[in-house]
Scaffold this motif. Structure first.
Motif, PDB file in Angstrom:
ATOM      1  N   HIS A 105       0.845  -1.181   0.000  1.00 38.12           N
ATOM      2  CA  HIS A 105       0.000   0.000   0.000  1.00 38.12           C
ATOM      3  C   HIS A 105       0.888   1.240   0.000  1.00 38.12           C
ATOM      4  CE1 HIS A 105      -3.434   2.534   0.629  1.00 38.12           C
ATOM      5  NE2 HIS A 105      -2.761   3.144   1.579  1.00 38.12           N
ATOM      6  N   TYR A 106       0.661   2.063  -0.967  1.00 40.04           N
ATOM      7  CA  TYR A 106       1.379   3.329  -1.063  1.00 40.04           C
ATOM      8  C   TYR A 106       0.397   4.435  -0.701  1.00 40.04           C
ATOM      9  CZ  TYR A 106       5.205   1.044  -3.495  1.00 40.04           C
ATOM     10  OH  TYR A 106       6.268   0.250  -3.815  1.00 40.04           O
ATOM     11  N   SER A 107       0.638   5.116   0.394  1.00 36.36           N
ATOM     12  CA  SER A 107      -0.228   6.225   0.777  1.00 36.36           C
ATOM     13  C   SER A 107       0.135   7.447  -0.066  1.00 36.36           C
ATOM     14  CB  SER A 107      -0.062   6.552   2.264  1.00 36.36           C
ATOM     15  OG  SER A 107       1.208   7.115   2.496  1.00 36.36           O
ATOM     16  N   ILE A 108      -0.782   8.371  -0.153  1.00 37.60           N
ATOM     17  CA  ILE A 108      -0.523   9.597  -0.914  1.00 37.60           C
ATOM     18  C   ILE A 108       0.631  10.368  -0.274  1.00 37.60           C
ATOM     19  CG2 ILE A 108      -2.207  11.076   0.254  1.00 37.60           C
ATOM     20  CD1 ILE A 108      -1.467  10.992  -3.533  1.00 37.60           C
ATOM     21  N   ASP A 109       0.736  10.323   1.044  1.00 36.67           N
ATOM     22  CA  ASP A 109       1.847  10.998   1.727  1.00 36.67           C
ATOM     23  C   ASP A 109       3.184  10.388   1.317  1.00 36.67           C
ATOM     24  OD1 ASP A 109       0.196  12.764   3.099  1.00 36.67           O
ATOM     25  OD2 ASP A 109      -0.029  11.401   4.807  1.00 36.67           O
ATOM     26  N   PHE A 110       3.236   9.065   1.252  1.00 30.61           N
ATOM     27  CA  PHE A 110       4.462   8.385   0.856  1.00 30.61           C
ATOM     28  C   PHE A 110       4.832   8.748  -0.586  1.00 30.61           C
ATOM     29  CE2 PHE A 110       6.608   4.857  -1.231  1.00 30.61           C
ATOM     30  CZ  PHE A 110       7.729   4.727  -0.430  1.00 30.61           C
ATOM     31  N   ILE A 111       3.854   8.755  -1.472  1.00 34.18           N
ATOM     32  CA  ILE A 111       4.096   9.086  -2.880  1.00 34.18           C
ATOM     33  C   ILE A 111       4.609  10.520  -2.997  1.00 34.18           C
ATOM     34  CG2 ILE A 111       3.014   9.364  -5.151  1.00 34.18           C
ATOM     35  CD1 ILE A 111       1.016   7.131  -4.220  1.00 34.18           C
ATOM     36  N   GLN A 112       4.005  11.443  -2.258  1.00 35.19           N
ATOM     37  CA  GLN A 112       4.440  12.836  -2.288  1.00 35.19           C
ATOM     38  C   GLN A 112       5.864  12.976  -1.750  1.00 35.19           C
ATOM     39  OE1 GLN A 112       1.111  14.350  -0.035  1.00 35.19           O
ATOM     40  NE2 GLN A 112       0.243  15.330  -1.864  1.00 35.19           N
ATOM     41  N   GLU A 142      -3.912   4.828  -5.715  1.00 32.35           N
ATOM     42  CA  GLU A 142      -3.870   5.874  -4.684  1.00 32.35           C
ATOM     43  C   GLU A 142      -3.954   7.265  -5.314  1.00 32.35           C
ATOM     44  OE1 GLU A 142      -3.607   7.025  -0.562  1.00 32.35           O
ATOM     45  OE2 GLU A 142      -4.165   5.173  -1.590  1.00 32.35           O
ATOM     46  N   LEU A 143      -3.254   7.467  -6.419  1.00 32.78           N
ATOM     47  CA  LEU A 143      -3.313   8.760  -7.110  1.00 32.78           C
ATOM     48  C   LEU A 143      -4.730   9.046  -7.601  1.00 32.78           C
ATOM     49  CD1 LEU A 143       0.007   8.525  -9.130  1.00 32.78           C
ATOM     50  CD2 LEU A 143      -0.468  10.109  -7.252  1.00 32.78           C
ATOM     51  N   ALA A 144      -5.381   8.032  -8.165  1.00 32.70           N
ATOM     52  CA  ALA A 144      -6.752   8.201  -8.665  1.00 32.70           C
ATOM     53  C   ALA A 144      -7.713   8.513  -7.529  1.00 32.70           C
ATOM     54  CB  ALA A 144      -7.203   6.948  -9.399  1.00 32.70           C
ATOM     55  N   LYS A 145      -7.476   7.895  -6.373  1.00 31.30           N
ATOM     56  CA  LYS A 145      -8.332   8.140  -5.207  1.00 31.30           C
ATOM     57  C   LYS A 145      -8.311   9.613  -4.816  1.00 31.30           C
ATOM     58  CE  LYS A 145      -7.274   6.277  -1.156  1.00 31.30           C
ATOM     59  NZ  LYS A 145      -7.041   5.247  -0.119  1.00 31.30           N
ATOM     60  N   PHE A 146      -7.178  10.270  -5.026  1.00 38.00           N
ATOM     61  CA  PHE A 146      -7.043  11.688  -4.691  1.00 38.00           C
ATOM     62  C   PHE A 146      -7.158  12.589  -5.926  1.00 38.00           C
ATOM     63  CE2 PHE A 146      -5.450   9.602  -0.982  1.00 38.00           C
ATOM     64  CZ  PHE A 146      -5.863  10.424   0.049  1.00 38.00           C
TER      65      PHE A 146
END
Length: 80
Positions: free
Chosen positions: A13-20, A56-60
């Motif tokens: 699971h890659y959270s949006i915070d981790f991706i950023q 995750e990107l699509a979710k946001f």
């Protein structure tokens, strides 16, 4: 038939915070530019894991064609 024995699945699971954070780190190191599309991150994430990043990107509501700068827009500057 037990699907888990026939189809081993690696779930990450890659959270949006981790991706950023990862995008910010790549920009700081000069490996990518703020002007590149978000899809350029796929060069730095294992192909098996990319589907989770896309999800995750699509979710946001980020599109792969959006710029890295859109993803890391909330930067703080210590020189101000």
């Amino acid at each position: 038939m037990n699907l888990s024995t026939e189809f081993p699945v690696s779930f990450s699971h890659y959270s949006i915070d981790f991706i950023q954070q990862e995008a910010r780190h790549l920009v700081d190191r000069g490996l990518i530019s703020r002007q590149q599309p978000i899809s350029s991150l796929c060069d730095y994430i294992p192909p098996r894991e990319w589907i989770w990043v896309e999800h995750e990107l699509a979710k946001f509501e980020y599109l792969l064609r959006d710029r890295i700068s859109d993803l890391i827009c909330c930067e703080t500057w210590s020189n101000d």
